[in-house]
Write an enzyme that holds these catalytic residues in place. Structure first.
Site, PDB file in Angstrom:
ATOM      1  N   THR A 177       0.847  -1.201   0.000  1.00 54.88           N
ATOM      2  CA  THR A 177       0.000   0.000   0.000  1.00 54.88           C
ATOM      3  C   THR A 177       0.879   1.246   0.000  1.00 54.88           C
ATOM      4  O   THR A 177       1.790   1.374   0.812  1.00 54.88           O
ATOM      5  CB  THR A 177      -0.931  -0.042   1.230  1.00 54.88           C
ATOM      6  OG1 THR A 177      -1.863  -1.090   1.019  1.00 54.88           O
ATOM      7  CG2 THR A 177      -1.667   1.268   1.436  1.00 54.88           C
ATOM      8  N   TYR A 204      -8.998  -7.915   6.798  1.00 60.12           N
ATOM      9  CA  TYR A 204      -9.985  -7.243   5.948  1.00 60.12           C
ATOM     10  C   TYR A 204     -11.217  -8.140   5.772  1.00 60.12           C
ATOM     11  O   TYR A 204     -11.312  -9.203   6.394  1.00 60.12           O
ATOM     12  CB  TYR A 204      -9.331  -6.823   4.625  1.00 60.12           C
ATOM     13  CG  TYR A 204      -8.217  -5.818   4.876  1.00 60.12           C
ATOM     14  CD1 TYR A 204      -8.524  -4.568   5.436  1.00 60.12           C
ATOM     15  CD2 TYR A 204      -6.890  -6.129   4.659  1.00 60.12           C
ATOM     16  CE1 TYR A 204      -7.521  -3.656   5.725  1.00 60.12           C
ATOM     17  CE2 TYR A 204      -5.882  -5.216   4.941  1.00 60.12           C
ATOM     18  CZ  TYR A 204      -6.196  -3.980   5.483  1.00 60.12           C
ATOM     19  OH  TYR A 204      -5.211  -3.066   5.780  1.00 60.12           O
ATOM     20  N   HIS A 249      -7.637 -10.654  -1.902  1.00 65.03           N
ATOM     21  CA  HIS A 249      -7.050 -10.326  -0.590  1.00 65.03           C
ATOM     22  C   HIS A 249      -7.908 -10.968   0.496  1.00 65.03           C
ATOM     23  O   HIS A 249      -8.961 -10.458   0.866  1.00 65.03           O
ATOM     24  CB  HIS A 249      -7.004  -8.809  -0.413  1.00 65.03           C
ATOM     25  CG  HIS A 249      -6.098  -8.354   0.706  1.00 65.03           C
ATOM     26  ND1 HIS A 249      -5.689  -9.178   1.728  1.00 65.03           N
ATOM     27  CD2 HIS A 249      -5.516  -7.143   0.951  1.00 65.03           C
ATOM     28  CE1 HIS A 249      -4.902  -8.498   2.559  1.00 65.03           C
ATOM     29  NE2 HIS A 249      -4.780  -7.263   2.095  1.00 65.03           N
ATOM     30  N   ASN A 262      -5.005 -10.284   6.512  1.00 62.50           N
ATOM     31  CA  ASN A 262      -4.740  -9.028   7.238  1.00 62.50           C
ATOM     32  C   ASN A 262      -5.950  -8.340   7.851  1.00 62.50           C
ATOM     33  O   ASN A 262      -5.984  -7.111   7.978  1.00 62.50           O
ATOM     34  CB  ASN A 262      -3.972  -8.051   6.330  1.00 62.50           C
ATOM     35  CG  ASN A 262      -2.586  -8.580   6.023  1.00 62.50           C
ATOM     36  OD1 ASN A 262      -2.120  -9.505   6.689  1.00 62.50           O
ATOM     37  ND2 ASN A 262      -1.925  -8.016   5.026  1.00 62.50           N
ATOM     38  N   ASN A 297      -4.705  -5.485  12.111  1.00 61.59           N
ATOM     39  CA  ASN A 297      -6.092  -4.997  12.060  1.00 61.59           C
ATOM     40  C   ASN A 297      -7.018  -5.758  12.993  1.00 61.59           C
ATOM     41  O   ASN A 297      -8.195  -5.969  12.703  1.00 61.59           O
ATOM     42  CB  ASN A 297      -6.620  -5.025  10.617  1.00 61.59           C
ATOM     43  CG  ASN A 297      -5.879  -4.028   9.766  1.00 61.59           C
ATOM     44  OD1 ASN A 297      -5.635  -2.900  10.195  1.00 61.59           O
ATOM     45  ND2 ASN A 297      -5.465  -4.438   8.584  1.00 61.59           N
TER      46      ASN A 297
HETATM   47  C1  8OZ Z   1      -0.364  -1.140   5.099  1.00 57.51           C
HETATM   48  C2  8OZ Z   1      -1.130   0.009   5.176  1.00 57.51           C
HETATM   49  C3  8OZ Z   1      -2.422   0.003   4.703  1.00 57.51           C
HETATM   50  C4  8OZ Z   1      -2.952  -1.154   4.178  1.00 57.51           C
HETATM   51  C5  8OZ Z   1      -2.492  -4.879   4.101  1.00 57.51           C
HETATM   52  C6  8OZ Z   1      -3.548  -3.489   2.451  1.00 57.51           C
HETATM   53  O1  8OZ Z   1      -1.929  -4.953   5.187  1.00 57.51           O
HETATM   54  C7  8OZ Z   1      -2.785  -3.547   3.512  1.00 57.51           C
HETATM   55  C8  8OZ Z   1      -2.197  -2.319   4.102  1.00 57.51           C
HETATM   56  C9  8OZ Z   1      -0.894  -2.296   4.576  1.00 57.51           C
HETATM   57  O2  8OZ Z   1      -2.857  -5.890   3.494  1.00 57.51           O
END
Ligand code: 8OZ
Length: 367
Positions: free
Chosen positions: A25, A183, A178, A181, A238
């Site tokens: 990112t 999401y 994806h 992480n 996250n």
């Molecule tokens: C760092 C900052 C913002 C998003 C991920 C898409 O960790 C990210 C991400 C990484 O998969």
């Protein structure tokens, strides 16, 4: 015995070597449109066997950070077309990472300033990046609302449309879903974020359902041989948490084994952090064995904290592809540097997220 530098195949993708640029990112896409210099940035790195783009939102609802790119508007697809043409011109292969952030978002980034969506209305204890007056800052994520089950087919369809547009309009060689992480898809997998009582929550089978529906929809549109997926069994990124990740992820990869994917991309340990987490043990060899035993033929891609020695050892031990993240920020010619054992440039953290050419396209290649 193959080395990192030998060609290989991942599904339909013929790769010049086994070195992959991990998704990174960079927050340089105002209005979700990749800037012209993104074409330079990715083309500079085209000697990788495969480039995976930075995470790219499949919809406005899937957005969670300022100035990250999308795949849901004509100008966004045009911007990506400039990138894929430049990479192909330079002899590289590139897939786009399909992203829906779920609860890792902020009201200000959502359509009509609404709540971010999630499996359950549980706020993630994490931050996102908002850029105000050109200055990036970290802010708490907003309280999400739980998705209604009748909204889920629309989300699956949105992944499918993004995959089709990525390949047919933007010229990508394929996509990476994806699933990592913390999401949306990872939020559904893990019980720390999924407390649903419908067909998408509770049992492992139910928590895996949305991810598998997405994978089937994407592969039916563009083919399994052009589709990869990224998973992170134990990362705390996250606020992701599941108390029992081994049976969950063994089930995920056994199900994926039947879908003829190009590759499975595994983040080992904490994303961008320690490879071993004593409080979150996980057996990655058992995960791979579960996939192969179930008939999975996709390339096995490993990621997190690899250097030349560790990557060489991983390939010896049977990894098909090794993804490098931070080293790729600072070393456009990473393949050559690894092959020659040359020193690596050090990435500058201050320019990771947001800004322009500085810390993006100005890292030097070897003479
Ligand atoms: C760092 C900052 C913002 C998003 C991920 C898409 O960790 C990210 C991400 C990484 O998969």
């Amino acid at each position: 015995m193959p080395t990192l530098f030998d060609p290989t195949q991942a599904g339909d993708l013929e790769l010049a070597n086994r070195i992959v640029m991990a998704p990174l990112t960079r927050n340089r896409s105002p209005n979700a449109i990749p800037p012209d210099i993104a074409a330079t940035y990715y083309a500079q790195r085209a000697s990788a066997g495969l480039l995976i783009t930075e995470a790219t939102a499949i919809s406005h609802q899937g957005q969670g950070y300022s100035d990250v790119p999308g795949l849901y508007g004509t100008e966004q697809l045009d911007g990506w077309k400039r990138v894929t043409e430049a990479v192909h011109q330079a002899g590289g292969k590139i897939v786009v990472q399909l992203w829906h952030v779920g609860r890792v978002s902020h009201n200000e980034l959502q359509p009509d300033g609404g709540k971010p969506v999630a499996p359950s209305a549980i706020t993630a204890k994490t931050k996102t990046v908002l850029i105000k007056d050109g200055v990036p800052g970290f802010v708490d994520t907003s309280e999400p609302r739980a998705l209604q089950s009748q909204e889920l087919p629309g989300i699956v369809h949105t992944y499918q449309a993004a995959a089709r547009n990525a390949v047919e309009t933007a010229g990508f060689d394929g996509v990476e879903i994806h699933g990592a992480n913390g999401y949306l898809l990872d939020q559904f997998l893990k019980s720390g974020s999924n407390q649903r009582t419908d067909d998408y929550g509770g049992s492992i089978e139910n928590r895996t359902r949305l991810m598998l529906e997405v994978v089937r929809a994407v592969t039916s549109a563009i083919g399994g041989g052009r589709t990869g997926i990224r998973l992170s069994p134990v990362t705390p990124a996250n606020d992701a948490f599941d108390p029992d990740p081994q049976p969950l992820f063994d089930h995920v990869v056994r199900q994926l084994a039947t879908l003829n994917l190009a590759y499975i991309h595994i983040i080992e340990g904490a994303t961008g952090g320690p490879r071993e987490l004593p409080e979150r043990p996980f057996d990655y060899a058992a995960l791979k064995a579960a996939y192969r035993t179930a008939g999975g033929k996709g390339a096995w891609m490993v990621n997190n904290g690899y250097d030349q020695a560790l990557a060489g050892q991983a390939v010896k031990e049977g990894a098909d592809l090794v993804a490098f993240g931070k080293p790729y920020i600072a070393n456009p010619d990473l393949v050559r540097r690894l092959r020659e054992g040359a020193p690596l440039n050090t990435p500058d953290k201050a320019t990771f997220y947001g800004g322009g050419a500085k810390g993006y396209t100005d890292y030097p290649a070897l003479a």
